[in-house]
Design an enzyme around this catalytic site. Sequence first.
Site, short mmCIF file in Angstrom:
data_model
loop_
_atom_site.label_atom_id
_atom_site.label_comp_id
_atom_site.label_asym_id
_atom_site.label_seq_id
_atom_site.Cartn_x
_atom_site.Cartn_y
_atom_site.Cartn_z
N GLY A 93 -113.97 -20.45 44.45
CA GLY A 93 -114.77 -19.77 43.88
C GLY A 93 -115.71 -21.35 44.80
O GLY A 93 -116.13 -21.71 45.04
N LYS A 104 -110.47 -32.49 40.05
CA LYS A 104 -111.39 -32.67 41.09
C LYS A 104 -110.11 -34.26 41.88
O LYS A 104 -110.79 -34.76 39.96
CB LYS A 104 -112.83 -32.87 41.45
CG LYS A 104 -113.37 -31.54 41.48
CD LYS A 104 -113.20 -31.16 42.91
CE LYS A 104 -113.67 -30.16 42.59
NZ LYS A 104 -114.17 -28.84 43.91
N GLU A 117 -106.00 -30.14 47.84
CA GLU A 117 -106.44 -28.90 48.63
C GLU A 117 -107.08 -29.68 49.36
O GLU A 117 -107.91 -30.97 48.21
CB GLU A 117 -107.37 -28.28 47.70
CG GLU A 117 -108.79 -27.20 48.55
CD GLU A 117 -109.49 -26.42 47.28
OE1 GLU A 117 -108.98 -26.29 45.90
OE2 GLU A 117 -110.34 -25.76 47.84
N ASP A 148 -108.33 -31.31 44.15
CA ASP A 148 -108.98 -30.97 45.19
C ASP A 148 -109.92 -32.26 45.65
O ASP A 148 -110.82 -32.45 45.14
CB ASP A 148 -110.10 -29.64 44.72
CG ASP A 148 -110.81 -29.17 45.64
OD1 ASP A 148 -111.62 -28.50 45.30
OD2 ASP A 148 -110.77 -29.82 47.08
N LYS A 195 -107.34 -27.30 38.14
CA LYS A 195 -107.60 -27.67 39.88
C LYS A 195 -108.34 -28.84 39.17
O LYS A 195 -109.37 -28.73 38.32
CB LYS A 195 -108.59 -27.13 40.34
CG LYS A 195 -108.68 -27.08 41.48
CD LYS A 195 -109.71 -25.98 42.43
CE LYS A 195 -110.83 -26.16 43.26
NZ LYS A 195 -110.73 -25.57 44.16
N ASP A 243 -109.58 -25.45 52.14
CA ASP A 243 -110.58 -24.78 52.70
C ASP A 243 -111.37 -24.43 53.44
O ASP A 243 -111.84 -24.29 54.37
CB ASP A 243 -111.63 -25.27 51.41
CG ASP A 243 -111.93 -24.96 50.47
OD1 ASP A 243 -112.60 -25.88 49.66
OD2 ASP A 243 -112.91 -24.37 50.65
N LYS A 300 -112.66 -18.01 50.96
CA LYS A 300 -113.00 -17.80 50.35
C LYS A 300 -114.25 -16.95 50.67
O LYS A 300 -114.39 -16.72 51.97
CB LYS A 300 -114.57 -19.17 50.03
CG LYS A 300 -114.32 -20.31 49.08
CD LYS A 300 -114.17 -21.70 48.86
CE LYS A 300 -113.96 -22.57 48.14
NZ LYS A 300 -115.03 -23.57 47.92
N SER A 351 -111.12 -24.75 37.65
CA SER A 351 -111.76 -26.14 38.21
C SER A 351 -112.52 -26.97 37.85
O SER A 351 -113.61 -26.83 37.52
CB SER A 351 -112.14 -25.67 39.57
OG SER A 351 -112.56 -26.68 40.47
#
Length: 370
Positions: A292, A165, A215, A190, A163, A240, A264, A137
């Site tokens: 994570g 952001k 995400e 994400d 991943k 998430d 998670k 990520s």
Amino acid sequence: MNPIKQIKLRKLNMHLKHSFTTSFGTMQDKDFFIAEAIDGEGNRGFGESVAFSYPWYSEETVGTNWHVMRDFLIPVLQDNAISHPDDVSALFEPIKRNNMAKSTLEGAVWDLYAKQNNQTLASALGGEKEAIDVGISIGIQPSVEALLDKVAYFVNDGYKRIKIKIKPGWDVDVLQSVRQHFPKIPIMADANSAYTLHDMEHLKQLDALNLMMIEQPLAHDDIIDHATLQANMQTPICLDESIHSLEDTRKAVELGSCKIINIKIGRVGGLSEAKRIHDYCRNNGIDVWCGGMLEAGVGRAHNIALTTLPGFTLPGDTAGSLLYWEKDIITPVVNVEDGMIRVPDQPGIGYAIDEEALEQFTVDVHTFHV
Ligand SMILES: O=C(O)CCC(=O)C1=CC=C[C@@H](O)[C@@H]1C(=O)O
Ligand SMILES: [Mg+2]
């Protein structure tokens, strides 16, 4: 299982190697709890809280965790016998939410149980994989060039998924540039709830980029608007922050709010609920992966064990220890080779505690007799 005789709560302070920026802000210093459950024969089980110091990801913080563990959850463990770790989430049920606090203690009980039975935590959970695929990520970078360099570094390192952001102003153009430079690699975005349904036409541009998923694009507590967005987007939505329980999962799946779920352990209240969510998703055609929370080695080890369950079909965020920390609190550290982690074969979480590092990073300790 043999009774727990003592619970130790250590508050640690560790410093991330690299600051981590999302649509909410930037963090580098991490306070968190490590729970230790000790039985009468000296077996020690460990769990790690994933709550941050500031309530930006969820309503929980290091402070709320301390209050709820000390004043409510540990007294429940002192007053009740536990025959199996699944008993813990049932005993904690009357206490509302506070899932990260619950998960910290339940994780220590699961690790203790596996060690008492001389089995790996993975096998205690029913996991069979001997190695797991991992992704990475990447936080929001200062420039597209810096992002492309990071992507190139991790692709080179063999990570199975990147991943990225995103947030308004750092999304479509940036991902188009990444896709131009890396036409084939598995990429996901994400958004950490940075958008609303008013952004639907803007977000639909992502459908042209062949992303694995986007995400949590919308509000942290939404499943209705995500269902509308998913009905209008090709790109699979992954939830998430919206998913705190098996019940949330059932409602989101029945509404069509997502096609993938980032499980998670801390967000859903522990390994037992995470396993129940995994089983439900497997029976309903929903892919899951393990997210994570910038964990230290104990939390990372729990994530690895969970990811050995067969329904974890997509690479998760459990990257290697030394990407996050100069020194981790476990030995050996979690190591990634060709985008994979070998599942440890030692009992429990499978990694030993680096007692010296644990001591070094511990700022406060409280012991409770059970
Ligand atoms: O532990 C990792 O490397 C993943 C970190 C990560 O992507 C996140 C951590 C915490 C909150 C979020 O910003 C984000 C996530 O949504 O998974
Ligand atoms: Mg997320």
